[in-house]
Design a protein around this motif. Structure first.
Motif, PDB file in Angstrom:
ATOM      1  N   UNK A 269       0.849  -1.192   0.000  1.00  0.00           N
ATOM      2  CA  UNK A 269       0.000   0.000   0.000  1.00  0.00           C
ATOM      3  C   UNK A 269       0.885   1.242   0.000  1.00  0.00           C
ATOM      4  N   UNK A 270       0.601   2.154  -0.928  1.00  0.00           N
ATOM      5  CA  UNK A 270       1.321   3.427  -1.014  1.00  0.00           C
ATOM      6  C   UNK A 270       0.289   4.541  -1.127  1.00  0.00           C
ATOM      7  N   UNK A 271       0.224   5.390  -0.104  1.00  0.00           N
ATOM      8  CA  UNK A 271      -0.670   6.556  -0.096  1.00  0.00           C
ATOM      9  C   UNK A 271      -2.109   6.193  -0.472  1.00  0.00           C
ATOM     10  N   UNK A 272      -2.610   5.144   0.182  1.00  0.00           N
ATOM     11  CA  UNK A 272      -3.995   4.748  -0.035  1.00  0.00           C
ATOM     12  C   UNK A 272      -4.249   3.951  -1.298  1.00  0.00           C
ATOM     13  N   UNK A 273      -3.187   3.518  -1.974  1.00  0.00           N
ATOM     14  CA  UNK A 273      -3.313   2.753  -3.224  1.00  0.00           C
ATOM     15  C   UNK A 273      -2.716   1.359  -3.026  1.00  0.00           C
ATOM     16  N   UNK A 274      -3.431   0.319  -3.431  1.00  0.00           N
ATOM     17  CA  UNK A 274      -2.888  -1.032  -3.467  1.00  0.00           C
ATOM     18  C   UNK A 274      -2.041  -1.167  -4.722  1.00  0.00           C
ATOM     19  N   UNK A 275      -0.765  -1.540  -4.558  1.00  0.00           N
ATOM     20  CA  UNK A 275       0.153  -1.579  -5.695  1.00  0.00           C
ATOM     21  C   UNK A 275       0.868  -2.923  -5.772  1.00  0.00           C
ATOM     22  N   UNK A 291      -5.760  -0.923  -7.092  1.00  0.00           N
ATOM     23  CA  UNK A 291      -7.041  -0.464  -6.550  1.00  0.00           C
ATOM     24  C   UNK A 291      -6.755   0.542  -5.455  1.00  0.00           C
ATOM     25  N   UNK A 292      -7.799   1.166  -4.968  1.00  0.00           N
ATOM     26  CA  UNK A 292      -7.675   2.055  -3.820  1.00  0.00           C
ATOM     27  C   UNK A 292      -8.114   1.330  -2.555  1.00  0.00           C
ATOM     28  N   UNK A 293      -7.573   1.779  -1.427  1.00  0.00           N
ATOM     29  CA  UNK A 293      -7.991   1.201  -0.151  1.00  0.00           C
ATOM     30  C   UNK A 293      -9.500   1.303   0.015  1.00  0.00           C
ATOM     31  N   UNK A 294     -10.092   2.376  -0.474  1.00  0.00           N
ATOM     32  CA  UNK A 294     -11.537   2.573  -0.362  1.00  0.00           C
ATOM     33  C   UNK A 294     -12.337   1.565  -1.179  1.00  0.00           C
ATOM     34  N   UNK A 295     -11.671   0.830  -2.092  1.00  0.00           N
ATOM     35  CA  UNK A 295     -12.344  -0.214  -2.855  1.00  0.00           C
ATOM     36  C   UNK A 295     -12.538  -1.484  -2.029  1.00  0.00           C
ATOM     37  N   UNK A 296     -11.879  -1.577  -0.874  1.00  0.00           N
ATOM     38  CA  UNK A 296     -11.941  -2.760  -0.013  1.00  0.00           C
ATOM     39  C   UNK A 296     -12.969  -2.515   1.087  1.00  0.00           C
ATOM     40  N   UNK A 297     -13.897  -3.443   1.234  1.00  0.00           N
ATOM     41  CA  UNK A 297     -14.927  -3.296   2.263  1.00  0.00           C
ATOM     42  C   UNK A 297     -14.936  -4.496   3.205  1.00  0.00           C
ATOM     43  N   UNK A 298     -14.897  -4.254   4.532  1.00  0.00           N
ATOM     44  CA  UNK A 298     -14.565  -2.981   5.157  1.00  0.00           C
ATOM     45  C   UNK A 298     -13.062  -2.726   5.037  1.00  0.00           C
ATOM     46  N   UNK A 302      -6.711  -5.687   8.548  1.00  0.00           N
ATOM     47  CA  UNK A 302      -6.606  -7.110   8.222  1.00  0.00           C
ATOM     48  C   UNK A 302      -7.341  -7.439   6.932  1.00  0.00           C
ATOM     49  N   UNK A 303      -8.392  -6.690   6.606  1.00  0.00           N
ATOM     50  CA  UNK A 303      -9.124  -6.959   5.380  1.00  0.00           C
ATOM     51  C   UNK A 303      -8.384  -6.437   4.150  1.00  0.00           C
ATOM     52  N   UNK A 304      -7.626  -5.366   4.323  1.00  0.00           N
ATOM     53  CA  UNK A 304      -6.753  -4.892   3.235  1.00  0.00           C
ATOM     54  C   UNK A 304      -5.682  -5.946   2.947  1.00  0.00           C
ATOM     55  N   UNK A 305      -5.168  -6.570   4.023  1.00  0.00           N
ATOM     56  CA  UNK A 305      -4.205  -7.659   3.833  1.00  0.00           C
ATOM     57  C   UNK A 305      -4.831  -8.809   3.056  1.00  0.00           C
TER      58      UNK A 305
END
Length: 487
Positions: A269-275, A291-298, A302-305
């Protein structure tokens, strides 16, 4: 280097097979093997109404069922197929070992039943996050235009999916997203995925495996024979060690995921972006936005991971970046996983009944600032000192239920003595209503009442889903009694 079984055992016949357990996977295996010509006997230690109804159905298909005795090995058994929950030291398996009979699981049978050219497996395991990650992965693969299914320790039994592919006129899958538990991996010596991920490792099911070392070893089986990528958690060195120990195909790569800035051969993750710095042409000097972190719900850490792990497997299969974004946007998490139930009198009520161990609960507690915690159930050999010490600053109060609640109460007394605790000396299903009421009394506006039990549910409920449903029903009772409308 690896054994690629694609059919029956040597000799071309399944012979006499004993299936252990009348659960979903056991019934699936029994029916599949009977259709393939095996002489099948199912054994189960239970003898209740559910078992008798299932037995009657199977017997109508020519399958022998023995109820009330799950310990005796039927005469002339040539192979035992176990349901995932049966312990390795079960008397039936000890008898099989003495007789020189192999014991395998339904996942192993499914692997052996694969036909040449069958859909490859992208496999996921870990102490927590498996189901969510597999569902995210399936959503990404679907967004890429691929025909897929989330199978294994989730949804349709994997044997049924594999057999359906062999039927005339069946539309073939391109790839399968496969969730594998430590139990299933223990009994699946031949499985060789295209790529696989171990999300995390924390003490769990130690009563079944016998030790943390044995538990980790079974999780690590998922990397054996991987062809393209072994995906590990850069924040959990134990997962990387499993990659190092694995015997993989030549050219298979170790791919990490991290919540920080990724190094080469990692996603992060870099500045709110999944790269992605793993599956790009020049990973040492460039990265691909996914994608953006905001694309991941919630968008909890741990869910971003989980999303990064799913993206890594999809990218290993050749999925384009846009499909990763579209798949994550299309994904909706299941119930009982950090699910917002309602707001009542300024207090948020969140159902994370799926948090059945301390590792999952740690992630759940870290997602909220001020918490009244509802916890307890069957501890499965876990301890709670580290969990409580880490969450101390977030806890407004705790309400404890279930058979092993004393273990949590004692940890709270040691590490968070200032936190008010309500100890409900109940293990009936109605205890959840009382727990929610007590939690509502401890909570202040702006707080979160969080069901994150850190324990299994079977002392009080059939499963974690029923426990979560009871929580949600109790919250709805608060609203009916005069709280404000939930969102």
């Amino acid at each position: 280097m690896t054994r690629q079984d694609t059919g029956a055992p040597p000799g071309g016949s399944w012979g006499r097979v004993t299936v252990a357990g009348l659960g979903v996977s056991g019934v699936s295996a029994a029916r599949a093997l009977a259709r393939l010509g095996a002489v099948v006997t199912v054994v189960d230690g239970g003898d209740g109404e559910r078992q008798r109804e299932t037995a009657k159905s199977l017997e109508g298909e020519g399958i022998t069922v023995r109820l009330g005795d799950g310990a005796t090995l039927p005469e002339a058994t040539e192979l035992v197929v176990t349901s995932p929950g049966w312990k390795p030291d079960s008397p039936l398996f000890l008898a099989a070992a003495e007789a020189g009979v192999d014991v395998v699981g339904d996942v192993e049978i499914a692997w052996r039943l694969r036909r040449p050219g069958a859909a490859p497996w992208l496999a996921v395991t870990g102490t927590n996050g498996k189901t969510t990650t597999v569902q995210m992965l399936a959503s990404i693969l679907t967004a890429a235009g691929l025909r897929t299914a989330a199978v294994g320790n989730i949804g349709t039994p994997i044997i049924d999916v594999v057999l359906a592919q062999g039927q005339e006129g069946a539309e073939p899958y391109d790839v399968l997203a496969v969730e594998l538990s430590s139990y299933q991996l223990h009994w699946a010596p031949s499985v060789r995925p295209h790529s696989a991920a171990v999300l995390n490792l924390a003490p769990d099911h130690l009563d079944w495996h016998g030790s943390m070392q044995a538990y980790a070893a079974d999780k690590g089986r998922i990397f054996e024979g991987n062809q393209v990528a072994c995906v590990y958690n850069a924040a959990d060195p134990a997962t990387e060690e499993l990659v190092r120990a694995a015997d993989v195909e030549e050219g298979c790569r170790a791919i990490g995921f991290t919540l920080g800035t990724p190094a080469p051969s990692q996603l992060g993750v870099v500045e709110g972006i999944l790269v992605d710095r793993a599956f790009v042409e020049n990973r040492h000097s460039s990265a691909q936005e996914l994608a953006e972190v905001s694309d991941v719900r919630p968008p909890a850490p741990h869910n971003i991971a989980n999303a990064l792990a799913a993206a890594a497997l999809a990218r290993a299969y050749g999925v384009e970046p846009g499909a990763v974004r579209d798949g994550l946007r299309a994904f909706s998490p299941d119930a009982h996983r950090i699910a917002h139930v309602a707001d009542v009198d300024g207090v948020a009520y969140v159902n994370d009944s799926k948090a059945t161990n301390t590792h999952a609960t740690e992630a759940s507690l870290a997602s909220f600032e001020h918490i009244v915690w509802i916890a307890g159930g069957l501890a499965k050999g876990a301890t709670f000192d580290e969990l409580v010490a880490g969450a101390r600053g977030r806890l407004r109060g705790a309400v404890l239920i279930g058979a092993d609640r004393a273990l949590i109460r004692e940890a709270l007394a040691r590490h968070a003595p200032e936190v008010p605790v309500v100890d409900l000396d109940r293990t009936d299903t109605g205890a959840m209503t009382a727990a929610v009421r007590e939690a509502s009394r401890l909570a202040r506006p702006g707080d979160t009442v969080l069901l994150a039990p850190a324990c299994a549910s079977m002392d009080m409920f059939v499963n974690y889903g029923m426990r979560g449903d009871a929580f949600a029903e109790a919250v709805r009772g608060l609203r009916t009694a005069g709280g404000e409308q939930g969102q």
